[in-house]
Scaffold this motif. Structure first.
Motif, PDB file in Angstrom:
ATOM      1  N   TYR A   1     118.392  50.950   8.226  1.00  0.00           N
ATOM      2  CA  TYR A   1     117.549  50.374   7.184  1.00  0.00           C
ATOM      3  C   TYR A   1     118.049  50.724   5.776  1.00  0.00           C
ATOM      4  O   TYR A   1     117.668  50.090   4.806  1.00  0.00           O
TER       5      TYR A   1
ATOM      6  N   TYR B   1     111.523  55.253  -1.059  1.00  0.00           N
ATOM      7  CA  TYR B   1     110.944  54.589   0.100  1.00  0.00           C
ATOM      8  C   TYR B   1     109.857  55.464   0.700  1.00  0.00           C
ATOM      9  O   TYR B   1     109.932  56.693   0.616  1.00  0.00           O
TER      10      TYR B   1
ATOM     11  N   GLN C   1     107.974  54.875   7.369  1.00  0.00           N
ATOM     12  CA  GLN C   1     106.884  54.364   8.201  1.00  0.00           C
ATOM     13  C   GLN C   1     106.932  54.982   9.594  1.00  0.00           C
ATOM     14  O   GLN C   1     107.925  55.599   9.985  1.00  0.00           O
ATOM     15  N   GLN C   2     105.842  54.758  10.319  1.00  0.00           N
ATOM     16  CA  GLN C   2     105.734  55.326  11.676  1.00  0.00           C
ATOM     17  C   GLN C   2     106.868  54.891  12.589  1.00  0.00           C
ATOM     18  O   GLN C   2     107.348  55.658  13.403  1.00  0.00           O
ATOM     19  N   ASP C   3     107.286  53.619  12.440  1.00  0.00           N
ATOM     20  CA  ASP C   3     108.350  53.128  13.327  1.00  0.00           C
ATOM     21  C   ASP C   3     109.734  53.403  12.738  1.00  0.00           C
ATOM     22  O   ASP C   3     110.698  52.755  13.097  1.00  0.00           O
TER      23      ASP C   3
ATOM     24  N   SER D   1     110.936  52.740   9.955  1.00  0.00           N
ATOM     25  CA  SER D   1     111.447  51.782   8.977  1.00  0.00           C
ATOM     26  C   SER D   1     111.023  52.270   7.586  1.00  0.00           C
ATOM     27  O   SER D   1     110.365  53.298   7.461  1.00  0.00           O
ATOM     28  N   LEU D   2     111.418  51.517   6.558  1.00  0.00           N
ATOM     29  CA  LEU D   2     111.195  51.976   5.185  1.00  0.00           C
ATOM     30  C   LEU D   2     110.403  50.962   4.389  1.00  0.00           C
ATOM     31  O   LEU D   2     110.558  49.752   4.571  1.00  0.00           O
ATOM     32  N   LEU D   3     109.579  51.469   3.521  1.00  0.00           N
ATOM     33  CA  LEU D   3     108.817  50.614   2.622  1.00  0.00           C
ATOM     34  C   LEU D   3     109.189  51.020   1.194  1.00  0.00           C
ATOM     35  O   LEU D   3     108.983  52.163   0.803  1.00  0.00           O
ATOM     36  N   VAL D   4     109.767  50.054   0.454  1.00  0.00           N
ATOM     37  CA  VAL D   4     110.191  50.382  -0.913  1.00  0.00           C
ATOM     38  C   VAL D   4     108.961  50.639  -1.768  1.00  0.00           C
ATOM     39  O   VAL D   4     107.996  49.883  -1.713  1.00  0.00           O
TER      40      VAL D   4
END
Lengths: 446, 460
Positions: B66, B76, B79-81, B83-86
């Motif tokens: 990612y 970022y 996240q739990q899975d 992955s990333l949230l900007v």
């Protein structure tokens, strides 16, 4: 930029170094002369010499060094040198903005500070403007980089343009423009396949906050880009910070940097207090010795007078004082004699000791020898120069982050941004039960 | 904002940088990751990230893939899975002064916060978002409303540093790398602070196309600086006591393109001795080549030796543009050893964390005519917090960033010397004449100083 040839050529710009406080830039032109208090130097004598050569004056009475210009020497050679203080600021800005070969940089208003002082100043040698920062950046970005330079004063812009041309700074694109009103006219034209936008912006303006929104337009949007504002006053910093914040810049930091020069002195070895104690004792003995000598001398004098008187008296009368008891004076003198003999130090010692110091009779030594002797026993010590620059400017830095519009999600995510309270587990329910009722109420409604 | 016009200099614009530039995270890239606790960690992505993860302990773990293709500098949320949230850029908020003071606040330890550590741990395990946990802590906090707005802000920030699963990917630029090393392992880089490093780079006149000799006992930070500032044009000669090619993890960390590092050459210290005849394995067998393989090996050996000899010749041919030293060895011996190969007007820049080392060096260089104005400087740096209404210098600062000695290499012209001798003679005559009148030293300016220097030099 400046010549990289080994030897000085016709038309080269050189730095003539006289002292560390006194150096001037010079454009070498055959047939011309440089005339200063160190003598007369013919340009034609300098042509063909390797850079870095010590050159005697025409009369042989003085000399100068011919140095290859560097942005640092250039700054030092300007008539109103605010000098080495700028080294610290420029070096920090270049480093912090990650300026390197090939970088594309915007600077605005870098000449005002220098040229205000220079206008009207007769400067017959080479350059007129300064652009200390421009020179330093041009050196670092090299021929593959770009420096977009903006100057709002027409006369200064013309002078700076001339100077950049003379110094062969082809990577500098100078424009006469008031960026606070007109903007930079550079944009992030990624779509066209060519971009004149910049990854780095440096603002040396009296009101940088007016230029900040324009700078944002001119900055690249596909990467994190950096801006630095150079302001001497805290009030300017605060307004700049507000503007940067409003325009969406992040990571705001501010620095102050200075250069502390240290002087080296040769300090003679410090004398131990034990030596001083001995010296004081010796002095005491010497003083006593001197006193005794004086007493002895005056006694001798008195005695001779007395003898003379006694001889006279003997003639006059038969009776006199008891010779065994003596006079008061004589008694005192005998006591002292006895005590001085009982001390272990003799007069000889008193006389020899003080002369065993490091200083032999000065008349036998030349000035040079004594200087060398002093150097040999001294230690090099450094201390900060007594008067140094205390403030130059505040350096405010900020970052403009690249952000795809609205699309913040990277990768697949099953979790919503902020989980709602509905998604709680039984564990959580149990926990919530432990929270005081009123607090919980506030938590759920708030 | 004004309309955007096309200025004349658009003719000169650079071609659009390839999307694979250094500002984009590539597979195999080195990264500096800043955690909510402000700690910076160095990580490296796999060349083939696949489903591989990076674990940041309590701050979470993420899938490397990612990060690939992302620009540097973003923050970022993990996240739990994995992955990333900007995270959108955070604005500085002006805090409204509510007039609250701390006069009502009495510190009663655990009573102010009924949520226990175990309970908070359970909340975290339940997958509750950090902001939600912090919210709950705030709500249960007995004295929170009594706090001043500044104090509340501090409290929130402290909790975020503890619970937020946020990371920021810093570009491993020279500045960030040097700052990171200074915080993490200052001994290794001899307490060379980032501002001092910048000053060295500028004073040494590092520029594309130059030829520089670098003596580096600080893990390659100085070599890395030279390589970064040369941008693949010119030569960086590193002289070492080791007989193997230098390995500098710091250079790898910078994610430099390969063509920028190929300009780094190295020699061992024995090779710097012009008389030295290195002991070499033979480049030809004592008879016929036994096999093609053997021939190839001999050929390779010959090439290495030839390249080595060429490099030595290049050193001895001189005209090097600068000498940079940050060494564990005695600096004057290094300066003296390499001065013959420096060009006129070349820059000599020596770093030390100890002032007395440079003081001694200065006192040894000053009398010698080859060194112009050896001077010592120390960098001073102060960082400020710039929050609206709360701008002040940081409470802690570094005591020193080390010291720099800088000098310029010059040629002592013989004619200038004789001019000096003439001057000295005249000076003596003048002095003799003055001695009668009992006058003091006149205004001889720098020449007087240099006469003294020459005196010392000729006898030492």
């Amino acid at each position: 930029m400046w010549s990289t040839a080994r030897t000085v050529g016709e038309g080269d710009v050189v730095i003539v170094w006289m002292t560390r406080e006194n150096m001037v830039p010079l454009r070498i032109t055959a047939g011309q002369e440089l005339n200063n208090k160190f003598g007369v130097f013919k340009h034609s004598d300098i042509i063909g010499l390797p850079y870095g050569t010590k050159v005697p004056s025409h009369s042989g009475r003085g000399f100068v060094y011919i140095l290859r210009p560097t942005p640092e020497l250039w700054t030092l050679s300007l008539p109103h040198r605010t000098q080495i203080l700028y080294l610290a600021d420029i070096a920090f800005i270049v480093n912090s903005l990650d300026i390197r070969p090939g970088s594309s940089v915007i600077e605005a208003g870098p000449y005002a500070r220098f040229l205000d002082q220079l206008l009207g100043y007769t400067f017959p040698l080479a350059g007129t403007g300064s652009g200390s920062f421009s020179h330093s950046v041009a050196r670092t970005i090299g021929n593959t980089g770009h420096l977009y330079s903006f100057e709002f004063h027409q006369e200064r812009a013309a002078k700076a343009r001339d100077e950049f041309a003379r110094h062969g700074m082809t990577m500098v694109h100078l424009e006469h423009r008031n960026v606070c009103q007109q903007g930079f006219a550079l944009c992030d034209a990624v779509d066209s396949g060519r971009s004149s936008s910049s990854s780095v912006v440096f603002l040396d303006l009296p009101a940088p906050w007016d230029a900040v929104p324009h700078a944002k337009i001119a900055m690249k949007k596909d990467r994190a880009t950096r801006i630095c504002c150079f302001s001497p006053c805290m009030e300017q910093v605060l307004r700049t910070v507000t503007a940067l914040n409003q325009c969406g810049f992040t990571d705001l930091t501010m620095y102050e940097t200075l250069l502390r020069p240290h002087d080296v002195h040769h300090v003679p070895k410090l004398v131990s207090i034990d030596t001083i104690i001995e010296q004081v004792k010796l002095h005491e003995i010497k003083k006593e010795q001197r006193r005794l000598e004086q007493v002895a001398a005056s006694d001798r004098k008195r005695n001779s007078r007395k003898r003379k008187r006694q001889e006279d008296n003997d003639i006059a009368e038969e009776d006199g004082p008891d010779p065994d008891l003596g006079t008061g004076d004589q008694k005192r003198r005998r006591d002292v004699d006895a005590s001085s003999l009982s001390t272990p130090l003799t007069v000889a010692q008193v006389q020899v000791e003080p002369n065993t110091g490091p200083e032999p009779t000065s008349s036998l030594k030349t000035r040079k020898e004594s200087r060398l002797a002093a150097l040999a026993t001294s230690t090099p010590m450094s201390k900060p120069m007594p008067e140094v620059r205390g403030h130059t400017s505040y350096l405010t830095f900020a970052t403009l982050l690249p952000l795809a519009d609205g699309n913040f999600q990277v990768g697949s995510s099953m979790v919503a941004n902020v989980p709602s309270v509905d998604a709680t587990s039984t564990t959580l329910d149990r926990l919530i039960a432990t929270i005081p009722e009123e607090n919980l109420e506030r938590a759920l409604t708030g | 904002m004004s309309a955007i016009t096309t200025p004349e200099h658009l003719e000169n614009v650079e071609p659009l940088q390839s999307p694979l530039g250094r500002h984009i995270i590539q597979p195999g890239a080195h990264l500096l990751i800043r955690l909510p606790s402000k700690e910076v960690r160095q990580v490296r992505l796999d060349k083939e990230p696949g489903e591989k993860t990076i674990n940041f302990g309590k701050f979470g773990s993420l899938k490397q893939k990612y990060l690939v293709g992302q620009p540097f500098g973003l923050t970022y949320e993990i996240q739990q899975d994995k992955s990333l949230l900007v995270q959108p850029p955070q604005r500085l908020e002006e805090l409204e002064d509510t007039g609250a003071t701390n006069e009502q606040i009495v510190d009663r330890g655990e009573f102010v916060q009924p949520l226990t550590a175990a309970e908070i741990e359970l909340l975290k395990k339940s997958g509750l978002h950090a902001s939600e946990i912090i919210k709950r802590q705030i709500e249960t906090h007995v004295n929170y409303e009594l706090k001043t707005e500044y104090s509340k802000d501090k409290y929130r920030k402290r909790k975020e540093a503890k619970f937020a699963k946020q990371i920021t990917v810093l570009q491993p630029s020279l500045f960030n790398v040097a700052s990171y090393l200074f915080d993490k392992d200052p001994v290794k880089i001899q307490y060379l602070r980032v501002d001092t490093l910048g000053q060295i780079a500028n004073l040494a006149n590092l520029r594309p196309g130059g030829k520089f000799i670098v003596i580096d006992s600080i893990g390659g930070l100085l070599v890395a600086t030279a390589l970064e500032r040369l941008g693949g044009e010119g030569t960086v000669l590193y002289i070492t006591e080791a007989d193997s090619p230098p390995q500098f993890p710091i250079i790898d960390l910078l994610n430099m393109p390969e063509e920028h590092t190929t300009i780094l050459k190295y020699l061992d210290w024995a090779s710097v001795d012009e008389e030295h005849d290195p002991i070499r394995a033979p480049i030809e067998p004592e008879g016929e080549y036994r096999s093609e393989g053997q021939k190839g090996r001999y050929e390779k050996r010959r090439q290495i030796i030839e390249a080595y000899e060429r490099l030595r010749e290049e050193l001895f041919a001189g005209e090097w543009d600068g000498l940079l030293i940050a060494s564990q060895y005695e600096p004057f011996s290094i300066v003296q050893c390499l001065t013959p190969y420096l060009a006129g007007s070349a820059s000599i820049t020596v770093y030390s964390q100890y002032l007395p080392i440079l003081t001694e060096l200065q006192s040894k260089m000053r009398p010698l005519p080859a060194y112009l104005n050896p001077s010592i400087t120390e960098a001073w740096l102060r960082q400020y917090q710039v929050l609206p209404g709360r701008t002040h210098p940081l409470m802690n600062m570094t005591g020193s960033g080390g010291y720099i000695l800088h000098a310029t290499h010059v040629y002592d012209d013989k004619k200038a010397l004789s001019a000096l001798a003439g001057f000295r003679q005249r000076l003596k005559q003048r002095r003799r004449a003055k001695e009668g009148a009992g006058s003091s030293e006149g205004d001889q300016g720098h020449m007087q100083e240099d006469v003294d220097m020459e005196d010392t030099n000729s006898t030492s």
